[in-house]
Scaffold this motif. Structure first.
Motif, PDB file in Angstrom:
ATOM      1  N   VAL A 213      54.541  29.365  38.488  1.00 49.00           N
ATOM      2  CA  VAL A 213      53.743  30.213  37.619  1.00 49.00           C
ATOM      3  C   VAL A 213      54.444  30.376  36.288  1.00 49.00           C
ATOM      4  O   VAL A 213      55.638  30.642  36.231  1.00 49.00           O
ATOM      5  CB  VAL A 213      53.524  31.590  38.263  1.00 49.00           C
ATOM      6  CG1 VAL A 213      52.884  32.529  37.282  1.00 49.00           C
ATOM      7  CG2 VAL A 213      52.678  31.449  39.497  1.00 49.00           C
TER       8      VAL A 213
ATOM      9  N   THR B 287      49.500  28.504  36.713  1.00 46.83           N
ATOM     10  CA  THR B 287      50.457  27.672  37.422  1.00 46.83           C
ATOM     11  C   THR B 287      50.595  26.324  36.721  1.00 46.83           C
ATOM     12  O   THR B 287      49.637  25.783  36.185  1.00 46.83           O
ATOM     13  CB  THR B 287      49.998  27.411  38.855  1.00 46.83           C
ATOM     14  OG1 THR B 287      48.731  26.740  38.794  1.00 46.83           O
ATOM     15  CG2 THR B 287      49.853  28.703  39.597  1.00 46.83           C
TER      16      THR B 287
ATOM     17  N   THR C  18      51.838  22.384  39.976  1.00 46.12           N
ATOM     18  CA  THR C  18      51.946  22.702  41.395  1.00 46.12           C
ATOM     19  C   THR C  18      51.157  21.742  42.254  1.00 46.12           C
ATOM     20  O   THR C  18      51.086  21.900  43.457  1.00 46.12           O
ATOM     21  CB  THR C  18      51.437  24.125  41.688  1.00 46.12           C
ATOM     22  OG1 THR C  18      50.085  24.207  41.240  1.00 46.12           O
ATOM     23  CG2 THR C  18      52.277  25.141  40.976  1.00 46.12           C
TER      24      THR C  18
ATOM     25  N   ASN D  93      53.339  27.834  44.211  1.00 52.51           N
ATOM     26  CA  ASN D  93      53.053  28.778  43.140  1.00 52.51           C
ATOM     27  C   ASN D  93      54.268  29.540  42.688  1.00 52.51           C
ATOM     28  O   ASN D  93      54.419  29.856  41.514  1.00 52.51           O
ATOM     29  CB  ASN D  93      51.976  29.779  43.589  1.00 52.51           C
ATOM     30  CG  ASN D  93      50.613  29.219  43.364  1.00 52.51           C
ATOM     31  OD1 ASN D  93      50.480  28.103  42.890  1.00 52.51           O
ATOM     32  ND2 ASN D  93      49.599  29.983  43.713  1.00 52.51           N
TER      33      ASN D  93
END
Lengths: 497, 163
Positions: A164, A171, A174, A181
């Motif tokens: 994040v 995010t 990812t 996250n």
């Protein structure tokens, strides 16, 4: 009490071949999850010093240094062991480490508040400059080539990017996996890189018995050996501490310098390379002072200058503590109890290890398959306990495979860790600095502090070449002095301390 | 073919290059929230992507020109481990994967026993029964240490958590 446990366990794991201090601390991290902050930090202090001592034991007896700081020790230390003076080598290492550790920790205790007071005046642009310094030095001074060092760091930066993003909350990178996250846990990275990487790397070798040199008698020194040791101890300390405090990364350099210095100063130059006790005393003291010195920027600025420091930083963060100038104000008790426990740990190290040497040696006899299987088990356990999820185990395996490849090709591992940890921080500082200046990039080079730092960076980029050549020349001289080429030179493993 | 032998590093360098390019290509998908005065969430990724790509390119050039340094293999005793290296590595990874999958099915002790036994055997342990016993002992001791002494939770198996 916890200090005792820490020192004991730290030495235990540190002695094991292939496990350097960074890995030791990382592996033992899960053990401290349920302890409160001060107890676990005390344990860490013990583990930290214990692991360093264990590493020197390995290098003296096995000629396989477990960390870069012990490489030099192995040169003369192992020769001493083979000549039957292993006990003295271990003793000088232990006492030297104790002396160095005590002196260095004292300096740390005095230096920390001063540096912290200075550090408060630094703005985000200055911190960013410091981080660039750390990046450059770690990337360029460690490992066989700068390119690989930077490559390693690049991977670390990438790892740090996952997760994040601070300001906007979205995010990044990812790959659509919700488990990512929160980013990739640094402990997973460290343990995967060092432990799994080591296990897999060992699997690619043919294996075989490691030669352990037996020790006769208790670990003690004759008066003559003592007399020859004490000055190298002091000199080693003086050399090691500053190097640890500066983001120059790596403990090879100070130990190397110490060895060269002792050799130049000694009246018995021919002995070096064959078992001169000064060749063990100086570098070992330097190594320990270096370890303590590393704590200065860590505690006062929050900047880790070695992989081990990075792990300790993570440990702090687990408790929501952010090392840095504010730490001394907000949690002075914690910091001082940490420093106090460093002293205690140091003392315990001495008291404990001299008599217990025999036990450590027996540990080294554990057959390799069990040892590494055990490391693997413990490492994966560490991965699982981070989030109570099996996902992290898979993650660790991937990192481990990467670690194996890196070891195989000679990429240094420490830059990756530093990149992964400092990368996100650097981004925050950069953005903060630019935000304050509303987008004006010159803010980065405004303050005298940052200018100085950047000048140092530029200078440093030129130093590695000189150092490298100087190192090669001296290394050639050393191998010439240590006799026939059939002599095994210490198995220089690509470890980080 | 020999040209490749010393340049296996190209594989990793290639991966690095791919990663760098991926970052550079993926970054534009990061949304920029309006109202950002200075640099946004894309800046750093761009830098990292560029850095990665450059370094990877440099590495590739270097490896193509002069090959990699091989890890030193000093003082190696004759082979004590079964099978070629790649098989062993793959085997260990496989065992670890099995371990991860077993964790929630059978609880920690069994999963860890499997892990230890598998890894030890792949690394050269030769006495299956004795190894199995040691594996079980290690797994149990670890479980005991973490769950009872340190109070860190580990998955329980069919033998229940009230042991």
């Amino acid at each position: 009490m916890y200090a005792f446990l820490g020192v004991f366990v730290g030495t235990l794991v540190g002695v094991l071949p292939g496990i350097g201090p960074a890995l030791t601390v990382a592996l033992l991290l899960p053990m401290t999850y349920t302890l409160d902050a001060s107890a676990s930090l005390i344990m860490f202090a013990g583990i930290y010093y214990g692991a360093m001592y264990g590493g020197s034991t390995t290098s003296i007896l096995l000629n396989t240094p477990g960390e870069s700081g012990s490489i030099i020790t192995a040169i003369d230390g192992n020769k001493m062991a083979r000549a039957g003076r292993g006990a003295a080598a271990l003793a000088t290492a232990a006492i030297g480490s104790f002396v160095a550790g005590t002196i260095a920790t004292t300096v740390l205790a005095f230096a920390a508040p001063t540096v912290a007071a200075l550090a408060v005046k630094l703005g985000p642009a200055d911190y960013f400059a410091l981080m660039i310094l750390a990046f450059i030095t770690v990337g360029s001074l460690l490992g066989s080539s700068m390119v690989r060092g930077f490559a390693s760091m690049g991977v670390g930066l990438l790892i740090g990017l996952v997760g994040v993003e601070q300001v906007s909350g979205q995010t990044r990178f990812t790959l659509g996996l919700p488990q990512l996250n929160d980013g990739i846990e640094i402990v997973v990275v460290i343990v995967g890189l060092f432990a799994i990487g080591e296990v897999l790397y060992t699997a690619t070798r043919k294996g075989g018995r490691v030669r352990i040199t037996p020790i006769r008698g208790r670990a003690w020194m004759t008066r003559d050996e003592f007399r020859r040791s004490w000055k190298p101890w002091l000199r080693g300390t003086a050399i090691g501490f500053p190097f640890g405090a500066v983001p120059a990364g790596g403990s090879e350099i100070p130990t190397f310098i110490s060895y060269t210095l002792e050799r130049r100063l000694s009246k018995r130059k021919e002995e070096f390379g064959k078992g001169a006790i000064e060749g063990v005393a100086g570098p070992e003291a330097a190594n320990n002072a270096n370890a303590a010195g590393v704590l200065v920027p860590l505690l006062t600025l929050g900047i880790p200058t070695s992989a081990t420091a990075a792990v300790i930083l993570v440990a702090f963060q687990q408790y929501g503590l952010q090392p840095g100038p504010q730490l001394l104000d907000t949690e002075p008790d914690l910091v001082w109890s940490l420093i106090a426990s460093l002293f205690i740990g140091n003392l315990l190290l001495l008291v404990l290890n001299l008599p217990l040497v025999g036990m450590w040696v027996r540990l080294l006899h554990i057959p390799q398959p069990y040892l590494y299987a055990g490391i693997l088990t413990f490492a994966l356990l560490g991965a699982y306990t981070v989030n109570n999820a099996t996902f992290d185990i898979f993650l660790m395996l991937i990192v481990g495979a990467l670690g194996m490849a890196m070891r195989w090709f000679g990429w240094p591992l420490a830059p990756l860790v530093i990149g992964a940890i400092l990368g996100p921080n650097a981004e925050v500082y950069l953005r903060r600095a630019l935000q304050i200046s509303t987008g004006d990039p010159t803010v980065l080079v405004e303050s005298p502090f940052s200018i100085t730092v950047y000048v140092i960076v530029i200078l440093l980029l030129g130093v590695p070449f000189l150092l490298h050549r100087w190192e090669k020349r001296t290394a050639a001289a050393i191998t010439a002095a240590s006799g026939s080429p059939e002599d095994e030179s210490p198995a220089v493993a690509q470890k980080s301390e | 073919m020999r040209w490749f032998r010393n340049r296996g590093e190209l594989g990793v360098a290639g991966l690095l290059l791919a990663a760098g390019i991926y970052v550079l290509l993926d970054t534009p998908t990061i949304r920029i929230t309006p109202g950002q005065l200075a640099i946004g969430p894309r800046f750093f990724p761009y830098m990292v992507g560029a850095f990665l790509t450059l370094v990877a390119a440099g590495l590739i050039v270097g490896v193509v020109r002069s090959g990699s340094a091989r890890p030193d293999t000093d003082g190696e005793a004759p082979a004590e481990r079964p099978g070629p290296a790649a098989v062993r590595v793959a085997g260990i990874v496989a065992v670890a994967v099995v371990h991860a999958l077993l964790l929630n099915l059978t609880g920690y002790v069994i999963a860890a026993t499997v892990l230890f036994w598998g890894a030890a055997t792949l690394l050269g342990a030769r006495r299956p029964v004795r190894d199995g016993i040691i594996a079980l002992a290690v797994a149990s001791a670890t479980y005991a240490l973490f769950v009872w002494v340190l109070q860190v939770p580990l998955p329980n198996g069919p033998f229940g958590g009230d042991v």
